[in-house]
Design a protein around this motif. Structure first.
Motif, PDB file in Angstrom:
ATOM      1  N   ALA A  88       0.841  -1.273   0.068  1.00  8.31           N
ATOM      2  CA  ALA A  88       0.021   0.067   0.160  1.00  8.31           C
ATOM      3  C   ALA A  88       0.975   1.185  -0.022  1.00  8.31           C
ATOM      4  O   ALA A  88       0.608   2.063  -0.717  1.00  8.31           O
ATOM      5  CB  ALA A  88      -0.930   0.100   1.053  1.00  8.31           C
TER       6      ALA A  88
ATOM      7  N   THR B  47      -4.209  -2.174   1.557  1.00  2.00           N
ATOM      8  CA  THR B  47      -4.677  -1.184   1.622  1.00  2.00           C
ATOM      9  C   THR B  47      -4.356  -0.367   2.706  1.00  2.00           C
ATOM     10  O   THR B  47      -4.087  -0.973   3.949  1.00  2.00           O
ATOM     11  CB  THR B  47      -6.361  -1.030   1.551  1.00  2.00           C
ATOM     12  OG1 THR B  47      -6.763  -1.540   3.007  1.00  2.00           O
ATOM     13  CG2 THR B  47      -6.953  -2.075   0.550  1.00  2.00           C
ATOM     14  N   ASP B  48      -4.194   0.906   2.582  1.00  2.34           N
ATOM     15  CA  ASP B  48      -3.898   1.897   3.876  1.00  2.34           C
ATOM     16  C   ASP B  48      -4.070   3.185   3.332  1.00  2.34           C
ATOM     17  O   ASP B  48      -4.636   3.472   2.387  1.00  2.34           O
ATOM     18  CB  ASP B  48      -2.439   1.672   4.206  1.00  2.34           C
ATOM     19  CG  ASP B  48      -2.170   1.812   5.712  1.00  2.34           C
ATOM     20  OD1 ASP B  48      -2.420   2.820   6.264  1.00  2.34           O
ATOM     21  OD2 ASP B  48      -1.493   0.727   6.361  1.00  2.34           O
TER      22      ASP B  48
ATOM     23  N   TRP C 106      -4.651   2.324  -2.248  1.00  3.48           N
ATOM     24  CA  TRP C 106      -5.563   1.033  -2.336  1.00  3.48           C
ATOM     25  C   TRP C 106      -5.203   0.358  -3.615  1.00  3.48           C
ATOM     26  O   TRP C 106      -5.083   0.781  -4.671  1.00  3.48           O
ATOM     27  CB  TRP C 106      -7.308   1.516  -2.072  1.00  3.48           C
ATOM     28  CG  TRP C 106      -8.172   0.429  -2.047  1.00  3.48           C
ATOM     29  CD1 TRP C 106      -8.294  -0.487  -3.022  1.00  3.48           C
ATOM     30  CD2 TRP C 106      -8.905   0.149  -1.052  1.00  3.48           C
ATOM     31  NE1 TRP C 106      -9.430  -1.317  -2.769  1.00  3.48           N
ATOM     32  CE2 TRP C 106      -9.615  -0.999  -1.172  1.00  3.48           C
ATOM     33  CE3 TRP C 106      -9.130   0.928   0.271  1.00  3.48           C
ATOM     34  CZ2 TRP C 106     -10.674  -1.621  -0.516  1.00  3.48           C
ATOM     35  CZ3 TRP C 106     -10.082   0.112   1.231  1.00  3.48           C
ATOM     36  CH2 TRP C 106     -10.803  -0.869   0.766  1.00  3.48           C
ATOM     37  N   ARG C 107      -4.977  -0.805  -3.137  1.00  3.60           N
ATOM     38  CA  ARG C 107      -4.403  -1.890  -4.372  1.00  3.60           C
ATOM     39  C   ARG C 107      -5.376  -2.992  -4.949  1.00  3.60           C
ATOM     40  O   ARG C 107      -5.026  -3.580  -5.763  1.00  3.60           O
ATOM     41  CB  ARG C 107      -3.084  -2.403  -3.961  1.00  3.60           C
ATOM     42  CG  ARG C 107      -2.074  -1.666  -3.526  1.00  3.60           C
ATOM     43  CD  ARG C 107      -1.665  -0.222  -4.159  1.00  3.60           C
ATOM     44  NE  ARG C 107      -0.882   0.668  -3.650  1.00  3.60           N
ATOM     45  CZ  ARG C 107      -0.488   1.631  -4.158  1.00  3.60           C
ATOM     46  NH1 ARG C 107      -1.396   2.256  -4.892  1.00  3.60           N
ATOM     47  NH2 ARG C 107       0.166   2.810  -3.333  1.00  3.60           N
TER      48      ARG C 107
ATOM     49  N   LEU D 139     -11.819   3.229  -5.931  1.00  6.27           N
ATOM     50  CA  LEU D 139     -11.160   2.797  -4.752  1.00  6.27           C
ATOM     51  C   LEU D 139      -9.655   2.690  -5.420  1.00  6.27           C
ATOM     52  O   LEU D 139      -8.863   2.960  -4.753  1.00  6.27           O
ATOM     53  CB  LEU D 139     -11.345   1.434  -4.116  1.00  6.27           C
ATOM     54  CG  LEU D 139     -12.826   1.601  -3.278  1.00  6.27           C
ATOM     55  CD1 LEU D 139     -13.027  -0.102  -2.800  1.00  6.27           C
ATOM     56  CD2 LEU D 139     -12.424   2.455  -1.846  1.00  6.27           C
ATOM     57  N   THR D 140      -9.496   2.126  -6.656  1.00  8.39           N
ATOM     58  CA  THR D 140      -8.282   1.950  -7.187  1.00  8.39           C
ATOM     59  C   THR D 140      -7.959   3.145  -8.060  1.00  8.39           C
ATOM     60  O   THR D 140      -6.976   3.912  -8.406  1.00  8.39           O
ATOM     61  CB  THR D 140      -7.959   0.499  -8.119  1.00  8.39           C
ATOM     62  OG1 THR D 140      -9.246   0.448  -8.716  1.00  8.39           O
ATOM     63  CG2 THR D 140      -7.968  -0.416  -7.141  1.00  8.39           C
TER      64      THR D 140
ATOM     65  N   GLY E 256      -6.017   4.555  -5.460  1.00  6.87           N
ATOM     66  CA  GLY E 256      -4.861   3.830  -5.748  1.00  6.87           C
ATOM     67  C   GLY E 256      -3.521   4.793  -6.282  1.00  6.87           C
ATOM     68  O   GLY E 256      -2.671   4.305  -6.605  1.00  6.87           O
TER      69      GLY E 256
ATOM     70  N   ALA F 215      -2.263  -0.628  -8.868  1.00  7.88           N
ATOM     71  CA  ALA F 215      -3.028  -1.297  -8.388  1.00  7.88           C
ATOM     72  C   ALA F 215      -3.200  -2.703  -9.398  1.00  7.88           C
ATOM     73  O   ALA F 215      -2.718  -2.662 -10.359  1.00  7.88           O
ATOM     74  CB  ALA F 215      -4.578  -0.649  -8.437  1.00  7.88           C
TER      75      ALA F 215
ATOM     76  N   ILE G 212      -7.228  -6.030   4.468  1.00  7.66           N
ATOM     77  CA  ILE G 212      -7.810  -4.633   4.158  1.00  7.66           C
ATOM     78  C   ILE G 212      -8.315  -4.078   5.137  1.00  7.66           C
ATOM     79  O   ILE G 212      -9.106  -4.314   6.038  1.00  7.66           O
ATOM     80  CB  ILE G 212      -9.265  -5.096   3.260  1.00  7.66           C
ATOM     81  CG1 ILE G 212      -9.296  -6.141   2.040  1.00  7.66           C
ATOM     82  CG2 ILE G 212     -10.067  -3.748   2.822  1.00  7.66           C
ATOM     83  CD1 ILE G 212      -8.276  -5.371   0.900  1.00  7.66           C
TER      84      ILE G 212
ATOM     85  N   VAL H  96      -7.753   4.273   6.451  1.00  9.64           N
ATOM     86  CA  VAL H  96      -8.655   4.105   5.299  1.00  9.64           C
ATOM     87  C   VAL H  96      -8.523   5.466   4.669  1.00  9.64           C
ATOM     88  O   VAL H  96      -9.688   5.536   3.779  1.00  9.64           O
ATOM     89  CB  VAL H  96     -10.036   3.795   5.847  1.00  9.64           C
ATOM     90  CG1 VAL H  96     -10.079   2.381   6.136  1.00  9.64           C
ATOM     91  CG2 VAL H  96     -10.710   4.698   6.894  1.00  9.64           C
TER      92      VAL H  96
ATOM     93  N   ALA I 116      -9.451   4.927   0.851  1.00  4.57           N
ATOM     94  CA  ALA I 116     -10.733   4.940   0.740  1.00  4.57           C
ATOM     95  C   ALA I 116     -11.774   6.199   0.706  1.00  4.57           C
ATOM     96  O   ALA I 116     -12.491   6.237  -0.118  1.00  4.57           O
ATOM     97  CB  ALA I 116     -11.173   3.819   1.356  1.00  4.57           C
TER      98      ALA I 116
END
Length: 504
Positions: free
Chosen positions: A143, A172-173, A177-178, A187-188, A192, A215, A239, A245, A248
């Motif tokens: 991440a 993810t972090d 986000w991968r 998300l990616t 990403g 990603a 995750i 997050v 995200a």
């Protein structure tokens, strides 16, 4: 004793050798085909041996239910001048034995190029080998700094050589986000990628000005899972929730506690105070994400992070305070355990086991398997509470710490040195553990967080030979430092043949 890493439970060398050559044929019992495929694959580049199947083959691979005392990963290997017999009760045991055979061959057998003129001799030996603990893990954080899936396959290859059983993939972090999720493409697409990366430790205020991102596709991750399984390695995804997050929330701000706020993917290191909200839509989001994760990753364990979750936003959120009251919680801080309980129950209903990091040893629901990292005493605390536990004590297993005080070491997490001896000396089961608590300790695991680690070469420099030490201690339980160092001195020839750029 052969110079094997990890050290086998019992091994006796005898005079003579078995020669693997173009005429060597494999006699395969039912269910042994995957092990034969792995053996051919591992020897294809250097030796190019056909290893054809034949009912009269001199090299026998057999599954034997009568060897139940060897467990899932144990194996029995007998090498005579005219025959080799590898037996196990479970297919994974055969895969572990294949790695031992690989180590018994000349180191050049691990080369990626043809090694013409090399006699492929196996020393005659009797080996019976059973791991002390089932969980011998390695976590890689992709991440903070993304790594291509081609490197992840190589990473798995070297894990398998050392009989590591779990590849913990931190996907993810706050900084990226991968993992693709069909229902949430941003998300990616957004999460990403970050605009730049902090330079130096948390709080430095210095940035590189270079965009970073990446990603995986679902197909890439599914292929990685199959690749690892063929080598006896389980890929456990992580995750993060409800903290860590920020990526995200940059993609979907309405999942946070301030839906009107626009956030970037975090460019800093450290602990971000933006966390998920606790409204129903957030729980639905988490369940949808985890459903897709479970489709891709058949691992019995699913890691959901859970640690370093500041509760300030919940304290100041009317919606979060209302949720705490509705759930009968004493305060918004208690939403942390409630949230993880909701997610844990969801995973349990799907037949999976939730995993989380333990900060204090007491903040996770009892159904969680916990990775204790902050203090060595937390392993025993968690085990006595009834948790299955993996010891990930940071002063012995965090490979992002420097390996020495040498000022020429590359940048690392500040404040601690974790040298080779510290890793090998780490005992995952506390000395004062009673039998019940000791039985709940599944094993140990190394961690490589990548705030300061950008390239595969740097990953391998930090990982090896320290992961050799963890693998040795986790599999055999041996405390003999001099014996390990003697075996490692020979084992580095295998790392050289693989092109691993390890710490000298």
């Amino acid at each position: 004793m052969p110079a094997l890493v990890p050290r086998p439970t019992e091994a006796t060398l005898r005079p003579g050798h078995f020669a693997l050559d173009d005429d060597t044929e494999l006699h395969l019992g039912p269910g042994a085909e995957p092990a034969a495929d792995l053996l051919r694959t591992l020897l294809a580049a250097a030796a190019g041996l056909p290893l054809r199947p034949s009912p009269d083959g001199q090299f026998t691979l057999t599954l034997d239910s009568g060897l139940g005392n060897l467990g899932e990963e144990g194996y029995a290997l007998t090498i005579d001048p005219h025959a080799v017999s590898l037996r196990a009760a479970h297919p994974t045991g055969l895969l572990r034995g294949i790695q031992t055979i690989r180590q018994l061959l000349p180191a050049r057998a691990l080369s990626a190029s043809p090694q013409r003129g090399t006699p492929w001799l196996l020393p005659c030996a009797d080996i019976t080998d059973v791991p002390r603990r089932p969980w011998r893990g390695a976590m890689l954080d992709v991440a903070r700094h993304f790594q291509p899936v081609s490197y992840l396959r190589r990473y798995v290859d070297v894990l398998a050589l050392h009989k590591i059983s779990v590849f913990h993939l931190h996907l993810t972090d706050d900084q990226g986000w991968r993992m693709p999720v069909a229902a949430y493409p941003k998300l990616t697409e957004i999460g990403g990628h970050r605009a730049e990366s902090q330079q130096g430790p948390a709080g430095s205020g210095t940035y590189d000005g270079v965009p970073h991102g990446g990603a995986y596709t679902r197909a890439e991750l599914s292929d990685l899972v199959r690749y690892a399984a063929a080598r006896g390695v389980t890929v456990m995804p992580e995750i993060e929730m409800p903290g860590h997050v920020r990526a995200a929330l940059a993609a979907y701000p309405h999942l946070g506690n301030h839906p009107e706020r626009t956030l970037d993917v975090w460019t800093r290191w450290g602990v971000c105070d933006t966390v998920l909200g606790v409204h129903d839509e957030v729980l639905d989001f988490c369940r949808t994400v985890l459903d897709e994760v479970m489709d891709v990753f058949p691992s019995p364990y699913i890691h959901v992070g859970g640690e370093e979750c500041p509760t300030t936003e919940w304290t100041h959120s009317a919606a979060a305070r209302e949720r705490a009251t509705a759930e009968g919680l004493p305060n918004p801080e208690a939403l942390h355990g409630w949230f993880l309980g909701q997610i844990g129950d969801f995973l349990l209903r799907r037949g999976r086991r939730p995993v989380g990091w333990a900060e204090t040893g007491a903040e996770l629901p009892l159904d969680f398997t916990v990775l204790t990292w902050r203090d060595s005493s937390h392993t025993l605390t968690a085990a006595r509470r009834g948790h299955p536990v993996v010891s990930a004590y940071h002063r012995a297993t965090y490979l992002d710490y420097a390996q020495s005080e040498d000022p020429l070491e590359p940048p690392a997490q500040p404040g601690t040195v974790v040298d080779l001896r510290a890793v090998h000396a780490h005992e995952p089961v506390p000395e004062d553990a009673d039998a019940d608590a000791a039985g709940r300790v599944l094993g140990t695991q190394a961690q490589l967080w990548t705030e300061f680690v950008t390239t595969p070469a740097h990953i391998e420099y930090l990982t090896y030979p320290r992961l050799c030490a963890l693998a040795d201690r986790g599999w055999s339980g041996t405390t003999d430092w001099a014996d390990f160092r003697s075996r490692l001195d020979e084992h580095t020839a295998r790392l050289d043949a693989l092109g691993v750029r390890y710490h000298p």
